[in-house]
Design an enzyme around this catalytic site. Sequence first.
Site, PDB file in Angstrom:
ATOM      1  N   ASP A 130       8.746  30.943 -11.375  1.00  0.00           N
ATOM      2  CA  ASP A 130       9.925  30.960 -12.227  1.00  0.00           C
ATOM      3  C   ASP A 130      10.960  31.865 -11.555  1.00  0.00           C
ATOM      4  OD1 ASP A 130      11.507  30.792 -14.689  1.00  0.00           O
ATOM      5  OD2 ASP A 130      10.820  32.842 -15.063  1.00  0.00           O
TER       6      ASP A 130
ATOM      7  N   ASP B 192      14.405  33.466 -13.338  1.00  0.00           N
ATOM      8  CA  ASP B 192      14.951  34.528 -14.190  1.00  0.00           C
ATOM      9  C   ASP B 192      13.833  35.319 -14.861  1.00  0.00           C
ATOM     10  OD1 ASP B 192      18.118  33.633 -14.645  1.00  0.00           O
ATOM     11  OD2 ASP B 192      16.758  31.952 -14.313  1.00  0.00           O
TER      12      ASP B 192
ATOM     13  N   ASP C 254       7.357  34.598 -16.671  1.00  0.00           N
ATOM     14  CA  ASP C 254       7.476  35.818 -17.477  1.00  0.00           C
ATOM     15  C   ASP C 254       7.523  35.556 -18.971  1.00  0.00           C
ATOM     16  OD1 ASP C 254      10.812  36.562 -18.299  1.00  0.00           O
ATOM     17  OD2 ASP C 254      10.227  34.719 -17.280  1.00  0.00           O
TER      18      ASP C 254
END
Length: 234
Positions: free
Chosen positions: A14, A16, A177
């Site tokens: 991922d 961001d 995240d």
Amino acid sequence: MSRLIERIRAAAFDLDGTLVDTAPDLALAANTMLELLGYSPLARLKIEALIGEGIERLVEGALIESIDRVAGPAALAVAHSQFRRVYAARLFDRSRVYPGVMAGLQSLKAEGIPLCCVTNKETAFTSPLLDAAKLSRFFAFVLCADHAEERKPRPDLLLAASARFQVEPTEMLYVGDSPVDVAAARAAGCLIAAVDYGYADLGRLAKERPDWIIGGVDELVALPVEPRSTNVEA
């Protein structure tokens, strides 16, 4: 003790909240958009909570938080246009690569693990951001929200990534995240390692039971095969 990298044949990341702390520039763009429209700006934490499901959701969520109602189609169109204009000009002004990311990606590459980036961000923002962050060189390819019919938490992007690597989804690790990342990995059949420093509440993230919760990308090269999630309480 066996290492995870001896079991996997590819890894996807991922963007961001995992590779780059993009919240400062996203928050600036969102608040500039709100002020241009005559609305009140938001605290950064409120904007961080909106990161991860794409620009459209972020803009819509920021408007709802600021004006306490759902904006109409015309207002949304103007808001999207303003946000995109501001954000495109300031993709990496205040954003920073997280500690351990460069070293971690270099270590995985040195071990012969092919890497890619899979994000709900659009290509128009992702490519220049990765270039500015000096991360593009690590990835064989990048898959963005505009590369699949359904974005995360649906599995489409991760399934497309494993297909491009010519590996089974079970042979690919995804690193993210958020609960959205965990759900996407589970739906695709991938292994999932969640970082503990992103934008999601850690207690909520732990409840999603990722296979591992790690403190940095540089931990991956030595991560044991045995799942190591955390018992953080909500």
